[in-house]
Design a protein around this motif. Sequence first.
Motif, PDB file in Angstrom:
ATOM      1  N   GLY A 221       0.700  -1.389  -0.028  1.00 36.46           N
ATOM      2  CA  GLY A 221      -0.225   0.073   0.099  1.00 36.46           C
ATOM      3  C   GLY A 221       0.848   1.066   0.014  1.00 36.46           C
ATOM      4  N   ALA A 222       0.206   2.303  -0.396  1.00 36.27           N
ATOM      5  CA  ALA A 222       0.687   3.556  -0.263  1.00 36.27           C
ATOM      6  C   ALA A 222       1.003   4.118   1.003  1.00 36.27           C
ATOM      7  N   THR A 223       2.237   4.874   1.224  1.00 34.92           N
ATOM      8  CA  THR A 223       2.508   5.660   2.603  1.00 34.92           C
ATOM      9  C   THR A 223       1.932   7.022   2.483  1.00 34.92           C
ATOM     10  N   HIS A 224       1.511   7.501   1.413  1.00 36.77           N
ATOM     11  CA  HIS A 224       1.064   8.740   1.305  1.00 36.77           C
ATOM     12  C   HIS A 224      -0.227   8.915   0.490  1.00 36.77           C
ATOM     13  N   LYS A 225      -1.165   9.728   0.537  1.00 38.48           N
ATOM     14  CA  LYS A 225      -2.460  10.000  -0.373  1.00 38.48           C
ATOM     15  C   LYS A 225      -2.543  11.271  -0.498  1.00 38.48           C
ATOM     16  N   ILE A 226      -2.831  11.954  -1.452  1.00 37.74           N
ATOM     17  CA  ILE A 226      -3.163  13.349  -1.696  1.00 37.74           C
ATOM     18  C   ILE A 226      -4.502  13.304  -2.614  1.00 37.74           C
ATOM     19  N   PHE A 227      -5.341  14.108  -2.289  1.00 38.25           N
ATOM     20  CA  PHE A 227      -6.588  14.269  -3.069  1.00 38.25           C
ATOM     21  C   PHE A 227      -7.114  15.781  -3.465  1.00 38.25           C
ATOM     22  N   GLY A 228      -7.836  15.758  -4.462  1.00 43.44           N
ATOM     23  CA  GLY A 228      -8.233  17.211  -4.836  1.00 43.44           C
ATOM     24  C   GLY A 228      -9.618  17.551  -4.292  1.00 43.44           C
ATOM     25  N   GLU A 229     -10.073  18.751  -4.951  1.00 45.54           N
ATOM     26  CA  GLU A 229     -11.425  18.897  -4.622  1.00 45.54           C
ATOM     27  C   GLU A 229     -12.392  18.149  -5.553  1.00 45.54           C
ATOM     28  N   ALA A 230     -13.624  17.798  -5.161  1.00 47.49           N
ATOM     29  CA  ALA A 230     -14.656  17.223  -5.951  1.00 47.49           C
ATOM     30  C   ALA A 230     -14.794  17.653  -7.396  1.00 47.49           C
ATOM     31  N   GLY A 231     -14.545  16.734  -8.069  1.00 45.42           N
ATOM     32  CA  GLY A 231     -14.804  16.924  -9.663  1.00 45.42           C
ATOM     33  C   GLY A 231     -13.861  17.451 -10.220  1.00 45.42           C
ATOM     34  N   SER A 232     -12.524  17.771  -9.599  1.00 47.25           N
ATOM     35  CA  SER A 232     -11.519  18.643 -10.176  1.00 47.25           C
ATOM     36  C   SER A 232     -10.545  17.993 -11.127  1.00 47.25           C
ATOM     37  N   GLN A 233     -10.933  16.597 -11.241  1.00 50.84           N
ATOM     38  CA  GLN A 233      -9.563  15.773 -11.962  1.00 50.84           C
ATOM     39  C   GLN A 233      -8.265  15.959 -11.344  1.00 50.84           C
ATOM     40  N   PHE A 234      -8.196  15.996 -10.153  1.00 52.51           N
ATOM     41  CA  PHE A 234      -6.775  16.009  -9.570  1.00 52.51           C
ATOM     42  C   PHE A 234      -6.110  14.942  -9.881  1.00 52.51           C
ATOM     43  N   GLY A 235      -4.750  15.080 -10.523  1.00 53.03           N
ATOM     44  CA  GLY A 235      -3.903  14.154 -10.959  1.00 53.03           C
ATOM     45  C   GLY A 235      -4.148  13.822 -12.170  1.00 53.03           C
ATOM     46  N   SER A 236      -4.428  14.606 -13.077  1.00 55.98           N
ATOM     47  CA  SER A 236      -4.396  14.556 -14.665  1.00 55.98           C
ATOM     48  C   SER A 236      -3.084  14.521 -15.320  1.00 55.98           C
ATOM     49  N   ALA A 237      -2.132  15.180 -14.410  1.00 50.71           N
ATOM     50  CA  ALA A 237      -0.573  15.023 -14.714  1.00 50.71           C
ATOM     51  C   ALA A 237       0.216  15.219 -13.666  1.00 50.71           C
ATOM     52  N   LEU A 238       1.497  14.679 -13.686  1.00 51.93           N
ATOM     53  CA  LEU A 238       2.166  14.517 -12.666  1.00 51.93           C
ATOM     54  C   LEU A 238       3.587  15.146 -13.030  1.00 51.93           C
ATOM     55  N   LYS A 239       4.503  15.990 -12.582  1.00 51.50           N
ATOM     56  CA  LYS A 239       5.756  15.986 -12.771  1.00 51.50           C
ATOM     57  C   LYS A 239       6.502  16.444 -11.453  1.00 51.50           C
ATOM     58  N   THR A 240       7.648  16.477 -11.570  1.00 52.26           N
ATOM     59  CA  THR A 240       8.622  16.949 -10.388  1.00 52.26           C
ATOM     60  C   THR A 240       9.325  18.111 -11.062  1.00 52.26           C
ATOM     61  N   ILE A 241       9.289  19.411 -10.296  1.00 48.35           N
ATOM     62  CA  ILE A 241       9.816  20.517 -10.868  1.00 48.35           C
ATOM     63  C   ILE A 241      10.649  21.310  -9.819  1.00 48.35           C
ATOM     64  N   GLU A 242      11.361  22.191  -9.828  1.00 44.22           N
ATOM     65  CA  GLU A 242      12.381  22.901  -9.114  1.00 44.22           C
ATOM     66  C   GLU A 242      11.952  24.367  -8.955  1.00 44.22           C
ATOM     67  N   ILE A 243      11.692  24.652  -7.895  1.00 39.92           N
ATOM     68  CA  ILE A 243      11.488  26.162  -7.706  1.00 39.92           C
ATOM     69  C   ILE A 243      12.442  26.778  -6.491  1.00 39.92           C
ATOM     70  N   GLY A 244      13.135  27.615  -6.933  1.00 42.06           N
ATOM     71  CA  GLY A 244      14.084  28.055  -5.700  1.00 42.06           C
ATOM     72  C   GLY A 244      15.270  26.983  -5.728  1.00 42.06           C
ATOM     73  N   GLY A 245      15.446  26.302  -6.449  1.00 43.28           N
ATOM     74  CA  GLY A 245      16.598  24.952  -6.116  1.00 43.28           C
ATOM     75  C   GLY A 245      15.986  24.180  -5.310  1.00 43.28           C
ATOM     76  N   LYS A 246      14.560  24.029  -5.142  1.00 45.41           N
ATOM     77  CA  LYS A 246      13.827  23.027  -4.233  1.00 45.41           C
ATOM     78  C   LYS A 246      13.098  22.078  -5.137  1.00 45.41           C
ATOM     79  N   LYS A 247      12.974  20.890  -4.912  1.00 47.12           N
ATOM     80  CA  LYS A 247      12.211  19.859  -5.707  1.00 47.12           C
ATOM     81  C   LYS A 247      10.768  19.791  -5.306  1.00 47.12           C
ATOM     82  N   TYR A 248      10.046  19.867  -5.846  1.00 49.22           N
ATOM     83  CA  TYR A 248       8.497  19.722  -5.529  1.00 49.22           C
ATOM     84  C   TYR A 248       7.711  18.695  -6.608  1.00 49.22           C
ATOM     85  N   LEU A 249       6.583  17.858  -5.992  1.00 49.00           N
ATOM     86  CA  LEU A 249       6.001  17.278  -6.726  1.00 49.00           C
ATOM     87  C   LEU A 249       4.625  18.062  -7.330  1.00 49.00           C
TER      88      LEU A 249
END
Length: 513
Positions: A367-395
């Motif tokens: 099983g997953a160690t973390h789960k994140i969800f969007g708001e109802a009907g938002s189609q959260f998770g349509s795309a995934l990327k890792t990006i850098e902002i200010g030299g720090k990595k974000y999902l």
Amino acid sequence: MSSILKIFSILLCVFMFACGSSPDENNETPDENTPAEDSDAVTPDNDADQSDTDTSTEKTDEERDNDADTALSDEDKVENDDETTDGDADFEELQTGGIYIFSDFDESGSAKSRNILGNGGFLGFSIFSLGKKYWAVSAIHESIPAFDWDNATGRLYIFEKNKHVESLDDAAFVLNHPDKSLNVGFGYTAAAPCDINGDGFADLAVSSHLAAFGDLYAAGEIVVFYGSPDGWNEETYSISRLSSAYIQKADSMSQSLACVDYDGDGFADIFAGGQNAGPELSGGGSQGMVAFFKGRAAGLSENESWVLLPEVEEKAQYFGSSMLIEDLDGDSLPDLVISGWGLKSDKSSANSGGAYIYSGGTDWQHGATHKIFGEAGSQFGSALKTIEIGGKKYLAVLATKDKNYGTVNFYDPAEDFAARGRFSFPSAFAEEGNISDFDTIKLSSDTDLIVIGGKNFGNGGMTYCATISNKTISEPEACKFQPESPEGGFGNAVFNNKNGEIVVGMPEYIHRF
């Protein structure tokens, strides 16, 4: 005098964007979308609001089948009465698709541009990274020979990240489906090069998510090209697909792919997602599924060894629509992220979309160690990327229906994936359409630029930009570097090729000559 010209318009039902990787706006959302009020862009330090309020309305079996209908059809001949400037010369129009490459960014966000047209077949539909050395552009319906729409196999163009690209001839490798299978969505995505058979050469797994298996249309398959001293070719390959225990029509298996040596035996393994795959539920339909294919000396296993499913047993969650494997938290262990743009947080909640995160060093089958969800009907998770902002990595997670036009949500892997902000358009934004894809590029040591593509913004697609500096996102505005008159689905895919450039796809571009 004008001639009667044959122009093919190819309807592609590919279940997700681009890019990679979100659902097409014309696909029915798994529940009624009741968007919250738009808000101004927030800083990356502010938590994203993630409440579920709507009631789920799920797809029927018939709708599920329609989603997977390849529908790669031709329209009738059309007559074009336009004239050239001399009023007498003939002209031709061809659907080429293409990409724009923007480079030499300055601190104001301006850049130089060059464009590359395709050979038909929606060049620029997906643009993605293939590890540290290569990036790729797909033309998922390109034919052999070019513009012969009855022989559309799809084609993948692979470029070196440190090379200047002026034309498709600069590709380091060009691959088609080795069996010349037609209308299979070849090149929709691919897994970063990794050594599946342990011979010391990098192998490449490529999606054919619309491939049929017998009468099972759009079941999907994985094509592995095995590496050699000269790279990849269409002579040494294998094909893998789901076993008889799981395979069904409309699975779209391999629409997401990721590669890692999961079990540490020296052979890289493949994770393949299919948003319509998974066991048929008692009420009909499936949840979506990710299957594990084992690497070995003989090559990738023909069928899966085991599968991952969402915890809520309900159809139309589209689990596996997007996926990535990367060391997100800096512990030198790969983490797996799987999204589904209709996921439910529990049985009674609405289809909000979400992402499951399987941390490195844990047993992903448990099983997953973390789960994140969007708001109802938002189609959260349509795309995934890792990006850098200010030299720090974000999902970064795209929700195409959130806040009317879509949002990009930032999460900090170093803080148990705590929400750290959201890109959204202001409430006064008047364009029609939704975010299709996104990426970032560094403008200076303390300023990053987020580039947001929307294939249906304006008359032919647009890109919007906002700067991120001192953890604050500026108000978005039309990017200074986009074409004067964008067209052809410009913004369908947005990609930083790690050569100081942003590449933007325009897969529906019509070239007139």
